[in-house]
Write a protein that holds these residues in place. Structure first.
Motif, PDB file in Angstrom:
ATOM      1  N   LEU A  16       6.556 -11.143 -22.526  1.00  0.00           N
ATOM      2  CA  LEU A  16       6.753 -10.100 -21.533  1.00  0.00           C
ATOM      3  C   LEU A  16       6.278 -10.598 -20.165  1.00  0.00           C
ATOM      4  O   LEU A  16       5.189 -11.145 -20.035  1.00  0.00           O
ATOM      5  CB  LEU A  16       5.947  -8.864 -21.946  1.00  0.00           C
ATOM      6  N   THR A  17       7.101 -10.399 -19.146  1.00  0.00           N
ATOM      7  CA  THR A  17       6.732 -10.758 -17.778  1.00  0.00           C
ATOM      8  C   THR A  17       6.679  -9.502 -16.924  1.00  0.00           C
ATOM      9  O   THR A  17       7.640  -8.729 -16.884  1.00  0.00           O
ATOM     10  CB  THR A  17       7.744 -11.749 -17.166  1.00  0.00           C
ATOM     11  N   VAL A  18       5.560  -9.300 -16.263  1.00  0.00           N
ATOM     12  CA  VAL A  18       5.421  -8.191 -15.326  1.00  0.00           C
ATOM     13  C   VAL A  18       5.612  -8.748 -13.920  1.00  0.00           C
ATOM     14  O   VAL A  18       4.830  -9.581 -13.454  1.00  0.00           O
ATOM     15  CB  VAL A  18       4.041  -7.520 -15.443  1.00  0.00           C
ATOM     16  N   HIS A  19       6.669  -8.302 -13.262  1.00  0.00           N
ATOM     17  CA  HIS A  19       6.934  -8.697 -11.881  1.00  0.00           C
ATOM     18  C   HIS A  19       6.207  -7.691 -10.982  1.00  0.00           C
ATOM     19  O   HIS A  19       6.637  -6.542 -10.847  1.00  0.00           O
ATOM     20  CB  HIS A  19       8.438  -8.699 -11.602  1.00  0.00           C
ATOM     21  N   HIS A  20       5.105  -8.133 -10.428  1.00  0.00           N
ATOM     22  CA  HIS A  20       4.237  -7.211  -9.697  1.00  0.00           C
ATOM     23  C   HIS A  20       4.357  -7.398  -8.192  1.00  0.00           C
ATOM     24  O   HIS A  20       4.115  -8.480  -7.666  1.00  0.00           O
ATOM     25  CB  HIS A  20       2.778  -7.418 -10.115  1.00  0.00           C
ATOM     26  N   LEU A  21       4.715  -6.326  -7.510  1.00  0.00           N
ATOM     27  CA  LEU A  21       4.727  -6.293  -6.053  1.00  0.00           C
ATOM     28  C   LEU A  21       3.389  -5.743  -5.593  1.00  0.00           C
ATOM     29  O   LEU A  21       2.953  -4.678  -6.047  1.00  0.00           O
ATOM     30  CB  LEU A  21       5.866  -5.394  -5.558  1.00  0.00           C
ATOM     31  N   GLY A  22       2.724  -6.454  -4.699  1.00  0.00           N
ATOM     32  CA  GLY A  22       1.414  -6.026  -4.233  1.00  0.00           C
ATOM     33  C   GLY A  22       1.418  -4.608  -3.681  1.00  0.00           C
ATOM     34  O   GLY A  22       2.346  -4.196  -2.988  1.00  0.00           O
ATOM     35  N   LEU A  23       0.365  -3.853  -4.022  1.00  0.00           N
ATOM     36  CA  LEU A  23       0.207  -2.469  -3.572  1.00  0.00           C
ATOM     37  C   LEU A  23       1.449  -1.641  -3.851  1.00  0.00           C
ATOM     38  O   LEU A  23       2.076  -1.076  -2.961  1.00  0.00           O
ATOM     39  CB  LEU A  23      -0.131  -2.414  -2.079  1.00  0.00           C
ATOM     40  N   SER A  24       1.804  -1.579  -5.114  1.00  0.00           N
ATOM     41  CA  SER A  24       2.989  -0.821  -5.498  1.00  0.00           C
ATOM     42  C   SER A  24       2.785  -0.179  -6.858  1.00  0.00           C
ATOM     43  O   SER A  24       1.761  -0.383  -7.525  1.00  0.00           O
ATOM     44  CB  SER A  24       4.225  -1.731  -5.548  1.00  0.00           C
ATOM     45  N   GLN A  25       3.789   0.565  -7.280  1.00  0.00           N
ATOM     46  CA  GLN A  25       3.705   1.260  -8.552  1.00  0.00           C
ATOM     47  C   GLN A  25       3.665   0.304  -9.754  1.00  0.00           C
ATOM     48  O   GLN A  25       3.393   0.739 -10.873  1.00  0.00           O
ATOM     49  CB  GLN A  25       4.882   2.227  -8.694  1.00  0.00           C
ATOM     50  N   SER A  26       3.925  -0.968  -9.522  1.00  0.00           N
ATOM     51  CA  SER A  26       3.825  -1.913 -10.633  1.00  0.00           C
ATOM     52  C   SER A  26       2.387  -2.148 -11.067  1.00  0.00           C
ATOM     53  O   SER A  26       2.138  -2.732 -12.122  1.00  0.00           O
ATOM     54  CB  SER A  26       4.514  -3.239 -10.292  1.00  0.00           C
ATOM     55  N   ASP A  27       1.398  -1.674 -10.268  1.00  0.00           N
ATOM     56  CA  ASP A  27       0.012  -1.644 -10.747  1.00  0.00           C
ATOM     57  C   ASP A  27      -0.066  -0.972 -12.115  1.00  0.00           C
ATOM     58  O   ASP A  27      -0.850  -1.367 -12.972  1.00  0.00           O
ATOM     59  CB  ASP A  27      -0.868  -0.835  -9.786  1.00  0.00           C
ATOM     60  N   ARG A  28       0.737   0.062 -12.282  1.00  0.00           N
ATOM     61  CA  ARG A  28       0.725   0.821 -13.533  1.00  0.00           C
ATOM     62  C   ARG A  28       1.005  -0.069 -14.745  1.00  0.00           C
ATOM     63  O   ARG A  28       0.406   0.110 -15.811  1.00  0.00           O
ATOM     64  CB  ARG A  28       1.804   1.907 -13.488  1.00  0.00           C
ATOM     65  N   ILE A  29       1.932  -0.994 -14.574  1.00  0.00           N
ATOM     66  CA  ILE A  29       2.365  -1.784 -15.725  1.00  0.00           C
ATOM     67  C   ILE A  29       1.324  -2.838 -16.082  1.00  0.00           C
ATOM     68  O   ILE A  29       1.079  -3.114 -17.259  1.00  0.00           O
ATOM     69  CB  ILE A  29       3.737  -2.434 -15.452  1.00  0.00           C
ATOM     70  N   VAL A  30       0.698  -3.416 -15.068  1.00  0.00           N
ATOM     71  CA  VAL A  30      -0.399  -4.358 -15.326  1.00  0.00           C
ATOM     72  C   VAL A  30      -1.517  -3.631 -16.074  1.00  0.00           C
ATOM     73  O   VAL A  30      -2.063  -4.134 -17.062  1.00  0.00           O
ATOM     74  CB  VAL A  30      -0.920  -4.966 -14.013  1.00  0.00           C
ATOM     75  N   TRP A  31      -1.847  -2.453 -15.596  1.00  0.00           N
ATOM     76  CA  TRP A  31      -2.902  -1.645 -16.229  1.00  0.00           C
ATOM     77  C   TRP A  31      -2.525  -1.291 -17.671  1.00  0.00           C
ATOM     78  O   TRP A  31      -3.348  -1.403 -18.584  1.00  0.00           O
ATOM     79  CB  TRP A  31      -3.133  -0.406 -15.378  1.00  0.00           C
ATOM     80  N   LEU A  32      -1.289  -0.883 -17.885  1.00  0.00           N
ATOM     81  CA  LEU A  32      -0.832  -0.557 -19.241  1.00  0.00           C
ATOM     82  C   LEU A  32      -1.032  -1.736 -20.182  1.00  0.00           C
ATOM     83  O   LEU A  32      -1.552  -1.577 -21.300  1.00  0.00           O
ATOM     84  CB  LEU A  32       0.648  -0.168 -19.205  1.00  0.00           C
ATOM     85  N   CYS A  33      -0.623  -2.917 -19.757  1.00  0.00           N
ATOM     86  CA  CYS A  33      -0.750  -4.105 -20.610  1.00  0.00           C
ATOM     87  C   CYS A  33      -2.205  -4.399 -20.928  1.00  0.00           C
ATOM     88  O   CYS A  33      -2.548  -4.794 -22.060  1.00  0.00           O
ATOM     89  CB  CYS A  33      -0.098  -5.310 -19.936  1.00  0.00           C
TER      90      CYS A  33
END
Length: 211
Positions: free
Chosen positions: A2-19
């Motif tokens: 699984l790869t999380v494509h994270h954009l700084g200061l964005s809603q993708s924080d949620r996915i990093v946290w979930l993992c």
């Protein structure tokens, strides 16, 4: 993998946290916002047709939208953890708050942010901005009854809701001192080891507004 494509200061924080909460392996690929426009770079926008964060990759799959990603990852890699099942206590509350975050809360916060930047139209803007007041009031009341949004147990509904309560206030400042239940809730979240790990990986050096 699984790869999380994270954009700084964005809603993708949620996915990093979930993992991190699920304790699953993943690869984190970070992207920085354009320093002038504060928008996602072209490489990030090209990942999905809509071009917004968050995005995950899993084999040939590229998937956007926070709620869809959380359900996919929790089911595929987490055996349903952090999702409350039909028939379990708090199921309806979980569904409501899980979808309230992006269905009502985030749109109200975005409207408020836009109204902050537009001159004139005070009457209409006041009515529109009242939606965000109602959202905060509703969350405050809920957290006066239970420690987490779905009830006694931390869930993906909390992961969905934290962004508009915190990082969104970087883009549209809001004083949360009138909301003691929300402030106490944010401290409970901040104490979670998985949350701390996620923030260190997703946005190192960024001080999340928790009060």
């Amino acid at each position: 993998m699984l790869t999380v494509h994270h954009l700084g200061l964005s809603q993708s924080d949620r996915i990093v946290w979930l993992c991190e909460e699920l304790g699953i392996p993943y690869t984190l690929k970070r992207y920085e916002r354009d320093p002038q426009t504060r928008m996602a770079p072209a490489a990030y926008q090209a990942l999905t047709p809509f071009g917004t964060a968050p995005v995950i990759g899993d084999g040939d799959l590229m998937l956007g939208e926070s709620a869809a990603i959380i359900e996919y990852v929790a089911e595929t890699y987490g055996h349903g953890r952090l999702l409350i099942r039909h028939g379990a206590p708090g199921y309806a509350d979980f569904l409501y708050w899980f979808h309230f975050a992006n269905g009502s809360f985030m749109p109200a916060a975005l409207i408020d942010s836009i109204c902050n930047r537009l001159p004139g139209g005070a009457g209409a803007m006041t009515a529109l901005r009242a939606r965000l007041d109602r959202a905060y009031d509703q969350i405050e009341a809920r957290l006066g009854e239970v420690p987490f949004l779905a009830g006694e147990t931390f869930s993906a509904a909390d992961i969905m809701t934290l962004f508009p309560l915190t990082t969104m206030r970087v883009f549209s400042p809001r004083d949360i001192s009138p909301y003691p239940q929300i402030r106490a809730y944010l401290q409970r979240i901040a104490a979670r080891p998985a949350f701390q790990r996620a923030m260190q990986k997703a946005d190192p050096g960024f001080s999340l507004p928790l009060s």
